[in-house]
Design a protein around this motif. Structure first.
Motif, PDB file in Angstrom:
ATOM      1  N   MET A   1       0.970  -1.054  -0.014  1.00 52.80           N
ATOM      2  CA  MET A   1      -0.015   0.149   0.001  1.00 52.80           C
ATOM      3  C   MET A   1       0.905   1.290  -0.123  1.00 52.80           C
ATOM      4  O   MET A   1       0.635   2.261  -0.802  1.00 52.80           O
ATOM      5  CB  MET A   1      -0.861   0.014   1.249  1.00 52.80           C
ATOM      6  CG  MET A   1      -1.486   1.231   1.773  1.00 52.80           C
ATOM      7  SD  MET A   1      -2.974   1.647   0.894  1.00 52.80           S
ATOM      8  CE  MET A   1      -3.612   3.046   1.701  1.00 52.80           C
ATOM      9  N   LYS A   2       1.902   1.307   0.856  1.00 54.76           N
ATOM     10  CA  LYS A   2       2.803   2.302   1.042  1.00 54.76           C
ATOM     11  C   LYS A   2       3.468   2.853  -0.216  1.00 54.76           C
ATOM     12  O   LYS A   2       3.580   4.034  -0.731  1.00 54.76           O
ATOM     13  CB  LYS A   2       3.923   2.210   2.107  1.00 54.76           C
ATOM     14  CG  LYS A   2       3.441   2.480   3.473  1.00 54.76           C
ATOM     15  CD  LYS A   2       3.677   3.945   3.838  1.00 54.76           C
ATOM     16  CE  LYS A   2       3.089   4.209   5.066  1.00 54.76           C
ATOM     17  NZ  LYS A   2       3.066   5.696   5.496  1.00 54.76           N
ATOM     18  N   ASN A   3       3.795   1.952  -0.927  1.00 58.93           N
ATOM     19  CA  ASN A   3       4.525   2.270  -2.420  1.00 58.93           C
ATOM     20  C   ASN A   3       3.376   2.284  -3.697  1.00 58.93           C
ATOM     21  O   ASN A   3       4.207   2.752  -4.533  1.00 58.93           O
ATOM     22  CB  ASN A   3       5.588   0.934  -2.638  1.00 58.93           C
ATOM     23  CG  ASN A   3       6.600   1.318  -1.583  1.00 58.93           C
ATOM     24  OD1 ASN A   3       7.169   2.466  -1.322  1.00 58.93           O
ATOM     25  ND2 ASN A   3       7.381   0.131  -1.135  1.00 58.93           N
ATOM     26  N   GLU A   4       2.180   2.045  -3.333  1.00 59.68           N
ATOM     27  CA  GLU A   4       1.652   2.139  -4.564  1.00 59.68           C
ATOM     28  C   GLU A   4       1.184   3.750  -5.003  1.00 59.68           C
ATOM     29  O   GLU A   4       1.124   4.520  -3.977  1.00 59.68           O
ATOM     30  CB  GLU A   4      -0.069   1.760  -4.149  1.00 59.68           C
ATOM     31  CG  GLU A   4      -0.390   0.469  -4.728  1.00 59.68           C
ATOM     32  CD  GLU A   4      -1.579   0.135  -4.090  1.00 59.68           C
ATOM     33  OE1 GLU A   4      -2.753   0.820  -4.126  1.00 59.68           O
ATOM     34  OE2 GLU A   4      -1.744  -0.999  -3.402  1.00 59.68           O
ATOM     35  N   PRO A   5       1.330   3.979  -6.332  1.00 51.56           N
ATOM     36  CA  PRO A   5       1.301   5.313  -6.693  1.00 51.56           C
ATOM     37  C   PRO A   5      -0.295   5.840  -6.458  1.00 51.56           C
ATOM     38  O   PRO A   5      -1.169   5.114  -6.375  1.00 51.56           O
ATOM     39  CB  PRO A   5       1.437   5.416  -8.305  1.00 51.56           C
ATOM     40  CG  PRO A   5       1.986   4.080  -8.535  1.00 51.56           C
ATOM     41  CD  PRO A   5       1.559   3.006  -7.306  1.00 51.56           C
ATOM     42  N   LEU A   6      -0.456   7.197  -6.353  1.00 49.25           N
ATOM     43  CA  LEU A   6      -1.727   7.781  -5.868  1.00 49.25           C
ATOM     44  C   LEU A   6      -2.567   7.690  -7.376  1.00 49.25           C
ATOM     45  O   LEU A   6      -3.590   7.912  -7.423  1.00 49.25           O
ATOM     46  CB  LEU A   6      -1.418   9.283  -5.430  1.00 49.25           C
ATOM     47  CG  LEU A   6      -0.905   9.206  -4.002  1.00 49.25           C
ATOM     48  CD1 LEU A   6      -0.161  10.523  -3.631  1.00 49.25           C
ATOM     49  CD2 LEU A   6      -2.004   8.755  -2.899  1.00 49.25           C
ATOM     50  N   THR A   7      -1.638   8.030  -8.502  1.00 52.53           N
ATOM     51  CA  THR A   7      -2.296   8.167  -9.593  1.00 52.53           C
ATOM     52  C   THR A   7      -1.340   7.809 -10.809  1.00 52.53           C
ATOM     53  O   THR A   7      -0.056   7.639 -10.508  1.00 52.53           O
ATOM     54  CB  THR A   7      -2.616   9.622  -9.903  1.00 52.53           C
ATOM     55  OG1 THR A   7      -3.248   9.588 -11.457  1.00 52.53           O
ATOM     56  CG2 THR A   7      -1.389  10.370  -9.857  1.00 52.53           C
ATOM     57  N   ILE A   8      -1.743   7.156 -11.813  1.00 55.41           N
ATOM     58  CA  ILE A   8      -1.006   6.839 -13.056  1.00 55.41           C
ATOM     59  C   ILE A   8      -1.132   7.992 -14.105  1.00 55.41           C
ATOM     60  O   ILE A   8      -0.162   7.534 -14.830  1.00 55.41           O
ATOM     61  CB  ILE A   8      -1.611   5.295 -13.638  1.00 55.41           C
ATOM     62  CG1 ILE A   8      -3.017   5.348 -13.939  1.00 55.41           C
ATOM     63  CG2 ILE A   8      -1.271   4.205 -12.676  1.00 55.41           C
ATOM     64  CD1 ILE A   8      -3.366   4.355 -15.060  1.00 55.41           C
ATOM     65  N   ARG A   9      -1.737   8.863 -13.957  1.00 50.27           N
ATOM     66  CA  ARG A   9      -1.631  10.055 -14.725  1.00 50.27           C
ATOM     67  C   ARG A   9      -0.189  10.766 -14.875  1.00 50.27           C
ATOM     68  O   ARG A   9       0.238  10.822 -13.517  1.00 50.27           O
ATOM     69  CB  ARG A   9      -2.844  10.984 -14.576  1.00 50.27           C
ATOM     70  CG  ARG A   9      -4.189  10.303 -14.793  1.00 50.27           C
ATOM     71  CD  ARG A   9      -5.241  11.444 -14.595  1.00 50.27           C
ATOM     72  NE  ARG A   9      -5.380  12.007 -13.192  1.00 50.27           N
ATOM     73  CZ  ARG A   9      -5.932  12.956 -12.784  1.00 50.27           C
ATOM     74  NH1 ARG A   9      -6.561  13.601 -13.704  1.00 50.27           N
ATOM     75  NH2 ARG A   9      -5.913  13.332 -11.720  1.00 50.27           N
ATOM     76  N   ARG A  10       0.535  10.861 -15.835  1.00 48.42           N
ATOM     77  CA  ARG A  10       1.582  11.683 -15.877  1.00 48.42           C
ATOM     78  C   ARG A  10       1.654  13.310 -15.705  1.00 48.42           C
ATOM     79  O   ARG A  10       2.013  13.643 -14.789  1.00 48.42           O
ATOM     80  CB  ARG A  10       2.256  11.360 -17.085  1.00 48.42           C
ATOM     81  CG  ARG A  10       2.618  10.022 -17.431  1.00 48.42           C
ATOM     82  CD  ARG A  10       3.454   9.656 -18.921  1.00 48.42           C
ATOM     83  NE  ARG A  10       4.685  10.316 -18.874  1.00 48.42           N
ATOM     84  CZ  ARG A  10       5.640   9.507 -18.755  1.00 48.42           C
ATOM     85  NH1 ARG A  10       5.389   8.209 -18.334  1.00 48.42           N
ATOM     86  NH2 ARG A  10       6.935  10.149 -18.772  1.00 48.42           N
ATOM     87  N   TRP A  11       1.032  13.906 -16.625  1.00 46.54           N
ATOM     88  CA  TRP A  11       0.751  15.271 -16.630  1.00 46.54           C
ATOM     89  C   TRP A  11      -0.697  15.775 -17.055  1.00 46.54           C
ATOM     90  O   TRP A  11      -0.711  16.531 -18.087  1.00 46.54           O
ATOM     91  CB  TRP A  11       1.813  15.965 -17.441  1.00 46.54           C
ATOM     92  CG  TRP A  11       3.259  15.736 -17.054  1.00 46.54           C
ATOM     93  CD1 TRP A  11       4.145  14.980 -17.780  1.00 46.54           C
ATOM     94  CD2 TRP A  11       4.096  16.411 -16.068  1.00 46.54           C
ATOM     95  NE1 TRP A  11       5.489  14.886 -17.328  1.00 46.54           N
ATOM     96  CE2 TRP A  11       5.412  15.772 -15.960  1.00 46.54           C
ATOM     97  CE3 TRP A  11       3.732  17.155 -15.012  1.00 46.54           C
ATOM     98  CZ2 TRP A  11       6.244  16.196 -15.162  1.00 46.54           C
ATOM     99  CZ3 TRP A  11       4.470  17.735 -14.250  1.00 46.54           C
ATOM    100  CH2 TRP A  11       5.971  17.151 -14.085  1.00 46.54           C
ATOM    101  N   PRO A  12      -1.704  15.482 -16.103  1.00 42.89           N
ATOM    102  CA  PRO A  12      -2.891  16.230 -16.243  1.00 42.89           C
ATOM    103  C   PRO A  12      -2.740  17.720 -16.444  1.00 42.89           C
ATOM    104  O   PRO A  12      -3.566  18.292 -17.110  1.00 42.89           O
ATOM    105  CB  PRO A  12      -3.681  15.725 -15.268  1.00 42.89           C
ATOM    106  CG  PRO A  12      -3.049  15.217 -14.034  1.00 42.89           C
ATOM    107  CD  PRO A  12      -1.674  14.864 -14.755  1.00 42.89           C
ATOM    108  N   ARG A  13      -1.796  18.295 -15.500  1.00 37.95           N
ATOM    109  CA  ARG A  13      -1.417  19.758 -15.415  1.00 37.95           C
ATOM    110  C   ARG A  13       0.072  19.899 -15.362  1.00 37.95           C
ATOM    111  O   ARG A  13       0.555  18.987 -14.695  1.00 37.95           O
ATOM    112  CB  ARG A  13      -2.478  20.554 -14.468  1.00 37.95           C
ATOM    113  CG  ARG A  13      -3.789  20.629 -14.541  1.00 37.95           C
ATOM    114  CD  ARG A  13      -4.449  21.703 -14.166  1.00 37.95           C
ATOM    115  NE  ARG A  13      -4.128  22.904 -14.772  1.00 37.95           N
ATOM    116  CZ  ARG A  13      -4.836  23.367 -15.839  1.00 37.95           C
ATOM    117  NH1 ARG A  13      -6.021  22.614 -16.278  1.00 37.95           N
ATOM    118  NH2 ARG A  13      -4.648  24.438 -16.544  1.00 37.95           N
ATOM    119  N   ALA A  14       0.478  20.885 -15.810  1.00 40.12           N
ATOM    120  CA  ALA A  14       1.855  20.903 -15.336  1.00 40.12           C
ATOM    121  C   ALA A  14       2.017  22.442 -14.700  1.00 40.12           C
ATOM    122  O   ALA A  14       1.914  23.319 -15.323  1.00 40.12           O
ATOM    123  CB  ALA A  14       2.907  21.104 -16.631  1.00 40.12           C
TER     124      ALA A  14
END
Ligand code: MG
Length: 418
Positions: A1-14
């Protein structure tokens, strides 16, 4: 759980955040290269450190220290008086460089800005990381100011990134790596989290930013209300705080004053002195890509009396030709026959970016700042009387009516901090 990404999106905004390193001290070292590589602090006039150079920080000097403490710890440290005019101009120059990459730039403070880079990759034929490197290099090459840069999905994340490595840091965190950044961020370092909130979060066993966003949203809301919701979403990469690109109303100013000896009662001579100051100030504005729409000019008598007038221009200008004819017309307001004068001065207010700014003007501000010799300015005194599209808005008499021969302070239009 600790190492799971919060999202797989790269750059929805920059969103990019730029923060100048030891800003005031860096400006001093840029303007006076003999200060480069030396431990210096600014704020000598106030008695406390307002900025410490990277070299001074390495010796344990930090912002807010008293100058006596500085000299005790580090006798070789140089104490410099602040020059807010230069800080304001370099600040504007940094913001203007950012605007070459996107119009969405928020001037957050004198040495910090946010820029929304979303959607600019195609235009620049570069990745966001490369655009960020480009910005950092351009600021370094053109202004010789070190900055730390962060890029991520929201303002809160970008601010954590720029703080992550300093000085001259560059930290870019796309969506799928946010959890790595948050795991390394103590809750007290989150933008907007003060001591009380930090203590409250710690009571709930929340030590890092990642601990916070791993809790459900309703937990953040119950504990901290709307601020908690905003923070929770921002830290997960969902934008809650927009980049506010509306122009700031607090503009810097540029002043030029010169005292001459012996005092003179010659109208032409005093006028020429005034024009000399005007040309110097306007040249400095042009070098920073700025134009003025309000000027104050004054003349000071041998007995220290000063009289000033204010000129409002119908449109921003950085050309002395736009002002000289009007100045001559109204010169009698500040110059009286039969009196001896010892100084004149000009202050340019309401500085705004020049439309169609020539960026080549930025090429070497350091050399430009040093090249402002009076002789150069004098060369153009005779080339003045162009038609001016200006009018006199109001007249000010800010004279210091000294009754003795003691020096009175100049009118308070000399310097305005940004
Ligand atoms: Mg800074």
């Amino acid at each position: 759980m600790k190492n799971e990404p919060l999202t797989i999106r790269r750059w929805p905004r920059a969103i990019l955040h730029v923060d100048a390193d030891s800003f005031f001290a860096s400006v001093e070292q840029t303007v006076n290269p003999e200060l480069k590589g030396k431990p210096i602090v600014t704020g000598a006039e106030r008695g406390i450190v307002t900025a410490a150079s990277i070299e001074a920080r390495a010796l344990g000097i930090s912002r807010g220290m008293s100058l006596s403490e500085v000299t005790a710890r580090c006798p070789q440290c140089l104490l410099i008086s602040s020059n807010f005019e230069n800080y304001g101009l370099y600040s504007k120059a940094i913001f203007n460089i950012l605007r070459r990459y996107t119009p969405d730039v928020e001037e957050y403070s004198i040495d910090e800005a946010f820029a929304d880079l979303t959607g600019t990759r195609r235009m620049h034929h570069k990745s966001y990381i490369d655009i960020a490197h480009d910005i950092q290099n351009t600021i370094h090459t053109e202004l010789d100011i070190p900055v730390s840069v962060g890029v991520s999905l929201s303002k809160s994340l970008a601010k954590l990134c720029s703080k992550f490595r300093k000085p001259r840091g560059m930290t870019c965190v796309p969506g799928y790596l946010i959890h790595e950044l948050l795991a390394r961020t103590p809750v007290g370092s989150i933008w907007g989290v003060g001591h009380n909130t930090e203590a409250l979060l710690k009571k709930h066993s929340i030590k890092t930013a990642l601990d916070f966003v791993r809790r459900p949203l309703y937990f953040a809301e119950e504990l901290l209300g709307k601020v908690g919701v905003d923070l929770w979403q921002e830290l997960r990469g969902d934008v809650r705080y927009g980049v506010d690109a509306s122009a700031k109303q607090t503009y810097g100013s540029i002043s030029r004053t010169r005292t001459f000896t012996p005092p003179s009662s010659s109208r032409d001579y005093v006028f020429a002195q005034l024009i000399r100051n005007l040309e110097y100030a306007m040249a400095k504005a042009r070098r920073f890509g700025l134009a003025t729409s309000r000027l104050t000019v004054y003349a000071k008598q041998q007995n220290f009396r000063s009289t000033a007038i204010e000129l409002q221009l119908s449109q921003p200008s950085s050309s002395p030709l736009d002002v000289t004819a009007l100045l001559r017309e109204h010169f009698h307001h500040i110059f009286k026959e039969g009196h001896f004068y010892r100084a004149t001065g000009v202050t340019l207010h309401q500085l705004t970016p020049q439309s169609g700014t020539q960026f080549s003007l930025f090429e070497d501000p350091m050399r430009s700042l040093k090249a402002e010799s009076a002789a150069q300015a004098m060369d153009s005194i005779t080339a003045q009387f162009g038609p001016g599209s200006v009018f006199l808005a109001e007249r000010l008499h800010l004279g210091c009516h000294a009754t003795s021969n003691k020096a009175s302070p100049l009118p308070t239009l000399e310097k305005i901090a940004v």
